[in-house]
Design a protein around this motif. Structure first.
Motif, PDB file in Angstrom:
ATOM      1  N   GLY A 164       9.708   6.153  31.844  1.00  0.00           N
ATOM      2  CA  GLY A 164      10.884   6.995  31.669  1.00  0.00           C
ATOM      3  C   GLY A 164      11.144   7.328  30.212  1.00  0.00           C
ATOM      4  O   GLY A 164      10.488   6.814  29.301  1.00  0.00           O
ATOM      5  N   ARG A 165      12.125   8.184  29.952  1.00  0.00           N
ATOM      6  CA  ARG A 165      12.395   8.659  28.592  1.00  0.00           C
ATOM      7  C   ARG A 165      13.037   7.611  27.682  1.00  0.00           C
ATOM      8  O   ARG A 165      12.698   7.538  26.511  1.00  0.00           O
ATOM      9  N   PRO A 166      13.970   6.778  28.173  1.00  0.00           N
ATOM     10  CA  PRO A 166      14.601   5.820  27.254  1.00  0.00           C
ATOM     11  C   PRO A 166      13.586   4.844  26.657  1.00  0.00           C
ATOM     12  O   PRO A 166      12.730   4.304  27.354  1.00  0.00           O
ATOM     13  N   ALA A 167      13.680   4.643  25.348  1.00  0.00           N
ATOM     14  CA  ALA A 167      12.828   3.686  24.635  1.00  0.00           C
ATOM     15  C   ALA A 167      11.353   3.917  24.943  1.00  0.00           C
ATOM     16  O   ALA A 167      10.593   2.971  25.163  1.00  0.00           O
ATOM     17  N   GLY A 168      10.926   5.179  24.911  1.00  0.00           N
ATOM     18  CA  GLY A 168       9.554   5.513  25.300  1.00  0.00           C
ATOM     19  C   GLY A 168       8.491   4.841  24.458  1.00  0.00           C
ATOM     20  O   GLY A 168       7.433   4.465  24.961  1.00  0.00           O
TER      21      GLY A 168
ATOM     22  N   ALA B  21       0.811  -1.224   0.000  1.00  0.00           N
ATOM     23  CA  ALA B  21       0.000   0.000   0.000  1.00  0.00           C
ATOM     24  C   ALA B  21       0.843   1.272   0.000  1.00  0.00           C
ATOM     25  O   ALA B  21       0.287   2.378   0.038  1.00  0.00           O
ATOM     26  N   LEU B  22       2.169   1.147  -0.046  1.00  0.00           N
ATOM     27  CA  LEU B  22       3.078   2.301   0.056  1.00  0.00           C
ATOM     28  C   LEU B  22       2.798   3.086   1.341  1.00  0.00           C
ATOM     29  O   LEU B  22       2.816   4.313   1.370  1.00  0.00           O
ATOM     30  N   ASP B  23       2.517   2.343   2.400  1.00  0.00           N
ATOM     31  CA  ASP B  23       2.196   2.897   3.714  1.00  0.00           C
ATOM     32  C   ASP B  23       3.019   2.097   4.736  1.00  0.00           C
ATOM     33  O   ASP B  23       2.468   1.367   5.558  1.00  0.00           O
ATOM     34  N   PRO B  24       4.347   2.233   4.689  1.00  0.00           N
ATOM     35  CA  PRO B  24       5.224   1.266   5.357  1.00  0.00           C
ATOM     36  C   PRO B  24       5.317   1.445   6.872  1.00  0.00           C
ATOM     37  O   PRO B  24       5.057   2.503   7.426  1.00  0.00           O
ATOM     38  N   CYS B  25       5.706   0.346   7.522  1.00  0.00           N
ATOM     39  CA  CYS B  25       5.950   0.357   8.961  1.00  0.00           C
ATOM     40  C   CYS B  25       7.312  -0.285   9.221  1.00  0.00           C
ATOM     41  O   CYS B  25       7.966  -0.795   8.309  1.00  0.00           O
ATOM     42  N   TRP B  26       7.736  -0.239  10.481  1.00  0.00           N
ATOM     43  CA  TRP B  26       9.030  -0.817  10.850  1.00  0.00           C
ATOM     44  C   TRP B  26       8.867  -1.567  12.165  1.00  0.00           C
ATOM     45  O   TRP B  26       8.355  -1.024  13.137  1.00  0.00           O
ATOM     46  N   ARG B  27       9.295  -2.819  12.186  1.00  0.00           N
ATOM     47  CA  ARG B  27       9.145  -3.667  13.376  1.00  0.00           C
ATOM     48  C   ARG B  27      10.054  -3.171  14.498  1.00  0.00           C
ATOM     49  O   ARG B  27      11.253  -2.953  14.315  1.00  0.00           O
ATOM     50  N   MET B  28       9.470  -3.019  15.673  1.00  0.00           N
ATOM     51  CA  MET B  28      10.180  -2.572  16.871  1.00  0.00           C
ATOM     52  C   MET B  28      10.185  -3.704  17.897  1.00  0.00           C
ATOM     53  O   MET B  28       9.343  -4.600  17.855  1.00  0.00           O
ATOM     54  N   PRO B  29      11.116  -3.668  18.867  1.00  0.00           N
ATOM     55  CA  PRO B  29      11.250  -4.794  19.802  1.00  0.00           C
ATOM     56  C   PRO B  29      10.230  -4.771  20.930  1.00  0.00           C
ATOM     57  O   PRO B  29       9.652  -3.734  21.257  1.00  0.00           O
TER      58      PRO B  29
END
Length: 511
Positions: free
Chosen positions: A422-426, A393-401
């Motif tokens: 907290g701020r890290p990896a919010g 769909a040209l509407d891309p995403c990116w896998r996060m942990p």
């Protein structure tokens, strides 16, 4: 806008009646003897035009061409992404007096290129006019898309047309000012979409939500005079026994941050904080057009997050619908609080998968910018299907942990969990918070904080990720048809049991 798909080569395109004819020229272009081929070949020979992306050349009353205006448009390698960019730029450059356009794609263009062209035309021609006293709407009424084989591209064309209708709804809802697009208005829009599509819609108010014991959702809403709404949409395209896909959209129609108030600059853009809700409603608008053979449920918790004498406060402990308690450390982390109760509510549908969509964290904007949405998932097949859908769909995403260690920051001695880590990896800790409420089914979370709207001079809703969601649902329809057609055997049943066991282990981990 009315779209039509035709089988057209350059010779046929020369006879097409329209105000403007867009001829897309890729790098493999080889001229024939027709008028448009000669026009393009002469322009290339004279170095007035080349097929590189972004290159265009206008021609007026070209010999042998029916259309008064011809626009040669370079599209590089002719990939869907290049097609989308080329068509978007060309259509955006058109001015008044253009009511009918035709697009002749390169002869090598496939169905995905057709889809890209339709999407680009719809996107480039959208103009917000609802709250303007002297609106200047787009005048384009008809678009003919020509390709080498219309029959082979028909399915992609229909998918793109349906998605375009849904994206337009999502953009319009996102662009409405917050004094118009209230939770009540979202409920009304949901009913309107359901009525036109012939499916069910239920809109719950404060009393019904209180009976459901959605304590986290109610806590966020209590600071505003606008009553909350909990929208339940049900599209029934398959048998009653078929497990549905559930889409959950964050519907904060305005987010001031609450007591943890946001800085004033760009706070106006917080009307876009209901981008997840808008995308779910837009997806259901597309379902009304496409009528796929599967079941889909849409859940939208909608409210405002405002500071007042009744507003929830840092230090408050609230009890979610699941019974889990949450210490509020920051009232500006409110989206996860309304979503967690919706995720618990989703269990009653015994879903095959649940996907929540939310403008959830500024941290995701820092990580991925405005190009890709953040994807978190507890199920590999679901993650892969969403990623593939986004690419198509040209509407891309990116896998996060979603490593367990990221959840450590949510620990507190005053409740089962805190609402921030907290701020890290919010963006990750926000997803880990939601995961604690999504252990009963395959689950994915799309953080669209960077992709749901654009700021600055280009301020406006993008309608993302409606394209991805529509393509994902269509792929699930195809998968369901394939499963029913496949012969039954012991081996497939054994293989299918393995993901279920994995999901069970994931549920224990999330709890």
């Amino acid at each position: 806008m009315d779209f039509e798909l035709k089988t057209l080569n350059l010779d046929g395109a020369a006879s097409e009646k329209c105000d403007v004819l867009l001829v897309l020229v890729d790098e493999s272009f080889k001229p024939a003897s027709d008028a448009l081929s000669r026009l393009a070949a002469d322009a290339v020979k004279a170095r007035a035009f080349e097929a590189k992306p972004g290159k265009t050349l206008h021609a007026w009353r070209a010999t042998g061409v029916q259309a008064p205006r011809v626009l040669l448009v370079g599209c590089g390698d002719g990939s869907p992404r290049r097609i989308h960019s080329a068509v978007h730029g060309a259509v955006a450059s058109l001015r008044s007096g253009v009511r009918r356009i035709a697009i002749c794609l390169p002869q090598a263009a496939n169905g995905r290129a057709v889809r890209a062209a339709v999407s680009a035309v719809a996107e480039a021609s959208y103009v917000y006019i609802t709250t303007k006293s002297k609106p200047e709407a787009c005048e384009i009424e008809k678009c003919v898309v020509g390709c080498a084989d219309a029959a082979a591209s028909k399915a992609d064309f229909e998918a793109a047309r349906g998605a375009a209708a849904g994206i337009a709804v999502a953009r319009e809802l996102g662009n409405l000012p917050p004094n118009v697009a209230t939770p009540t208005r979202l409920g009304e829009e949901a009913k309107r979409i359901a009525k036109s599509g012939g499916f069910q819609c239920e809109v719950l108010g404060p009393r019904e939500v209180e009976k459901l014991r959605m304590g986290a959702f109610m806590a966020v809403a209590q600071g505003s005079d606008e009553p909350l709404r909990f929208i339940v949409l049900r599209y029934q395209g398959a048998g009653a026994s078929d497990a549905p896909v559930v889409l959950v959209g964050k519907g904060i129609t305005f987010d001031s941050g609450g007591i943890s108030i946001k800085p004033s600059p760009e706070m106006d853009e917080m009307k876009f904080d209901m981008g997840g809700a808008a995308s779910v409603l837009g997806t259901f608008r597309a379902l009304a057009e496409l009528k796929p053979r599967l079941n889909v449920v849409g859940l939208v918790p909608a409210c405002e997050n405002l500071p007042s004498g009744r507003a929830f406060k840092p230090g408050d402990v609230v009890t979610s619908m699941s019974g889990q308690t949450i210490e509020v450390l920051n009232t500006d982390a409110e989206g996860r609080l309304i979503l967690c109760d919706a995720l618990t509510y989703a269990e009653r549908f015994k879903p095959r998968a649940v996907v929540d969509v939310a403008t959830l964290t500024g941290a995701c904007v820092i990580a991925l910018g405005g190009v890709r949405s953040g994807l978190f998932a507890t199920d590999e097949a679901l993650a892969a299907a969403l990623q593939q859908a986004g690419d198509v769909a040209l509407d891309p995403c990116w896998r996060m942990p979603l490593d367990d260690e990221y959840g450590e920051g949510l620990k507190t001695q005053f409740a089962d969990m805190a609402n921030v880590g907290g701020r890290p990896a919010g963006a990750v800790t926000a997803a880990k918070f939601l995961q604690r409420f999504a252990g009963a089914y395959p689950w994915a979370h799309l953080d669209i904080a960077g992709t749901a709207w654009k700021g600055g001079a280009a301020k406006g809703s993008t309608g993302r990720p409606v394209g991805m969601l529509v393509e994902y649902l269509l792929s699930q329809q195809q998968a369901a048809v394939a499963r029913k057609a496949a012969p039954r055997s012991a081996a497939p049943r054994k293989a299918a049991a393995e993901p279920a066991a994995r999901r069970k282990r994931s549920a224990k981990t999330a709890a």
